[in-house]
Design a protein around this motif. Sequence first.
Motif, PDB file in Angstrom:
ATOM      1  N   ARG A  43      -9.057  18.092   3.467  1.00  0.00           N
ATOM      2  CA  ARG A  43      -8.345  17.897   2.203  1.00  0.00           C
ATOM      3  C   ARG A  43      -6.842  18.031   2.435  1.00  0.00           C
ATOM      4  O   ARG A  43      -6.055  17.258   1.887  1.00  0.00           O
ATOM      5  CB  ARG A  43      -8.838  18.920   1.178  1.00  0.00           C
ATOM      6  N   MET A  44      -6.432  18.980   3.274  1.00  0.00           N
ATOM      7  CA  MET A  44      -5.003  19.144   3.579  1.00  0.00           C
ATOM      8  C   MET A  44      -4.440  17.866   4.209  1.00  0.00           C
ATOM      9  O   MET A  44      -3.360  17.403   3.844  1.00  0.00           O
ATOM     10  CB  MET A  44      -4.786  20.315   4.547  1.00  0.00           C
ATOM     11  N   SER A  45      -5.190  17.332   5.139  1.00  0.00           N
ATOM     12  CA  SER A  45      -4.752  16.109   5.809  1.00  0.00           C
ATOM     13  C   SER A  45      -4.616  14.958   4.815  1.00  0.00           C
ATOM     14  O   SER A  45      -3.628  14.216   4.848  1.00  0.00           O
ATOM     15  CB  SER A  45      -5.751  15.754   6.908  1.00  0.00           C
ATOM     16  N   GLU A  46      -5.593  14.821   3.951  1.00  0.00           N
ATOM     17  CA  GLU A  46      -5.553  13.754   2.936  1.00  0.00           C
ATOM     18  C   GLU A  46      -4.356  13.923   2.001  1.00  0.00           C
ATOM     19  O   GLU A  46      -3.676  12.951   1.659  1.00  0.00           O
ATOM     20  CB  GLU A  46      -6.851  13.738   2.127  1.00  0.00           C
ATOM     21  N   ILE A  47      -4.111  15.156   1.582  1.00  0.00           N
ATOM     22  CA  ILE A  47      -3.000  15.414   0.662  1.00  0.00           C
ATOM     23  C   ILE A  47      -1.664  15.136   1.346  1.00  0.00           C
ATOM     24  O   ILE A  47      -0.773  14.519   0.758  1.00  0.00           O
ATOM     25  CB  ILE A  47      -3.068  16.859   0.126  1.00  0.00           C
ATOM     26  N   GLU A  48      -1.523  15.584   2.587  1.00  0.00           N
ATOM     27  CA  GLU A  48      -0.286  15.328   3.324  1.00  0.00           C
ATOM     28  C   GLU A  48      -0.047  13.827   3.475  1.00  0.00           C
ATOM     29  O   GLU A  48       1.070  13.345   3.288  1.00  0.00           O
ATOM     30  CB  GLU A  48      -0.327  15.999   4.694  1.00  0.00           C
ATOM     31  N   HIS A  49      -1.106  13.090   3.796  1.00  0.00           N
ATOM     32  CA  HIS A  49      -0.976  11.638   3.943  1.00  0.00           C
ATOM     33  C   HIS A  49      -0.577  11.002   2.606  1.00  0.00           C
ATOM     34  O   HIS A  49       0.317  10.155   2.556  1.00  0.00           O
ATOM     35  CB  HIS A  49      -2.290  11.045   4.453  1.00  0.00           C
ATOM     36  N   SER A  50      -1.225  11.417   1.522  1.00  0.00           N
ATOM     37  CA  SER A  50      -0.918  10.867   0.198  1.00  0.00           C
ATOM     38  C   SER A  50       0.515  11.184  -0.209  1.00  0.00           C
ATOM     39  O   SER A  50       1.211  10.337  -0.774  1.00  0.00           O
ATOM     40  CB  SER A  50      -1.880  11.426  -0.857  1.00  0.00           C
ATOM     41  N   TYR A  51       0.966  12.393   0.099  1.00  0.00           N
ATOM     42  CA  TYR A  51       2.325  12.778  -0.293  1.00  0.00           C
ATOM     43  C   TYR A  51       3.366  12.027   0.544  1.00  0.00           C
ATOM     44  O   TYR A  51       4.406  11.618   0.013  1.00  0.00           O
ATOM     45  CB  TYR A  51       2.519  14.289  -0.166  1.00  0.00           C
ATOM     46  N   GLU A  52       3.094  11.831   1.822  1.00  0.00           N
ATOM     47  CA  GLU A  52       4.011  11.039   2.654  1.00  0.00           C
ATOM     48  C   GLU A  52       4.106   9.611   2.116  1.00  0.00           C
ATOM     49  O   GLU A  52       5.191   9.037   2.061  1.00  0.00           O
ATOM     50  CB  GLU A  52       3.571  11.035   4.119  1.00  0.00           C
ATOM     51  N   ARG A  53       2.967   9.047   1.748  1.00  0.00           N
ATOM     52  CA  ARG A  53       2.943   7.699   1.165  1.00  0.00           C
ATOM     53  C   ARG A  53       3.778   7.672  -0.109  1.00  0.00           C
ATOM     54  O   ARG A  53       4.581   6.769  -0.329  1.00  0.00           O
ATOM     55  CB  ARG A  53       1.505   7.286   0.882  1.00  0.00           C
ATOM     56  N   PHE A  54       3.601   8.684  -0.955  1.00  0.00           N
ATOM     57  CA  PHE A  54       4.359   8.797  -2.203  1.00  0.00           C
ATOM     58  C   PHE A  54       5.861   8.824  -1.918  1.00  0.00           C
ATOM     59  O   PHE A  54       6.634   8.099  -2.550  1.00  0.00           O
ATOM     60  CB  PHE A  54       3.926  10.070  -2.951  1.00  0.00           C
ATOM     61  N   LYS A  55       6.283   9.626  -0.939  1.00  0.00           N
ATOM     62  CA  LYS A  55       7.708   9.725  -0.624  1.00  0.00           C
ATOM     63  C   LYS A  55       8.264   8.404  -0.100  1.00  0.00           C
ATOM     64  O   LYS A  55       9.392   8.038  -0.424  1.00  0.00           O
ATOM     65  CB  LYS A  55       7.955  10.848   0.392  1.00  0.00           C
ATOM     66  N   LEU A  56       7.469   7.694   0.679  1.00  0.00           N
ATOM     67  CA  LEU A  56       7.926   6.401   1.189  1.00  0.00           C
ATOM     68  C   LEU A  56       8.102   5.391   0.059  1.00  0.00           C
ATOM     69  O   LEU A  56       9.059   4.609   0.055  1.00  0.00           O
ATOM     70  CB  LEU A  56       6.954   5.867   2.236  1.00  0.00           C
ATOM     71  N   ILE A  57       7.196   5.428  -0.894  1.00  0.00           N
ATOM     72  CA  ILE A  57       7.313   4.522  -2.047  1.00  0.00           C
ATOM     73  C   ILE A  57       8.578   4.837  -2.831  1.00  0.00           C
ATOM     74  O   ILE A  57       9.322   3.932  -3.224  1.00  0.00           O
ATOM     75  CB  ILE A  57       6.056   4.611  -2.939  1.00  0.00           C
ATOM     76  N   ILE A  58       8.847   6.123  -3.045  1.00  0.00           N
ATOM     77  CA  ILE A  58      10.067   6.515  -3.757  1.00  0.00           C
ATOM     78  C   ILE A  58      11.299   6.024  -3.002  1.00  0.00           C
ATOM     79  O   ILE A  58      12.237   5.505  -3.606  1.00  0.00           O
ATOM     80  CB  ILE A  58      10.121   8.051  -3.955  1.00  0.00           C
ATOM     81  N   SER A  59      11.285   6.154  -1.683  1.00  0.00           N
ATOM     82  CA  SER A  59      12.416   5.672  -0.879  1.00  0.00           C
ATOM     83  C   SER A  59      12.616   4.175  -1.061  1.00  0.00           C
ATOM     84  O   SER A  59      13.747   3.702  -1.200  1.00  0.00           O
ATOM     85  CB  SER A  59      12.197   5.976   0.601  1.00  0.00           C
TER      86      SER A  59
END
Length: 183
Positions: A43-59
């Motif tokens: 779950r930690m890995s999934e959340i980290e991946h999702s949050y990185e994706r989120f940050k890239l979209i914001i960028s």
Amino acid sequence: MAKGKEYDKLLKKRANAVKALQYHEKKVKDMSKDASNAEAFNRMSEIEHSYERFKLIISEMEECDEFDFNDLDPPTEDIREIFITTMAVLRIHTQGADGSSVLNSTTNTRSEKKVKLPDIVIPTFDGNYKEWTTFYDSFHSLIDQDTELCDVDKMHYLKGLLKGTAFKTISKLPITEANYKIA
């Protein structure tokens, strides 16, 4: 004021990334105290991946001329809080009886150092040739040479670290394994 198609796509991608993080937040809240460490680590890995994706979209959104903070609902700070609190719950879940993190002892041999070093921040690159060597060396050693990252993840990181003319150069490339080598 009407927004462009690309910006609308980014808004939809952001909404999907928010839903993914909210889904994980709910799953963690519903996770029993008897859940396995493997489940928590996954779950930690999934959340980290999702949050990185989120940050890239914001960028990517911030690079658009149409960017407006009013379009960010829920606000980015709220999503960051979801990430932080959910990860904190998972870290508590993965602590051993002695308070040491099972995660550190099983997944990352570099964390066996006695001193916690500060995170290394890779500088962004805007196309200025004077800053290329610094950017390249940092990106190459921290991302490109990381054997645990697939090329799709590396492409996400690359796009997230570029801005200006450097970003425009590869902005049309879809995030795929093959396009990482091209970029």
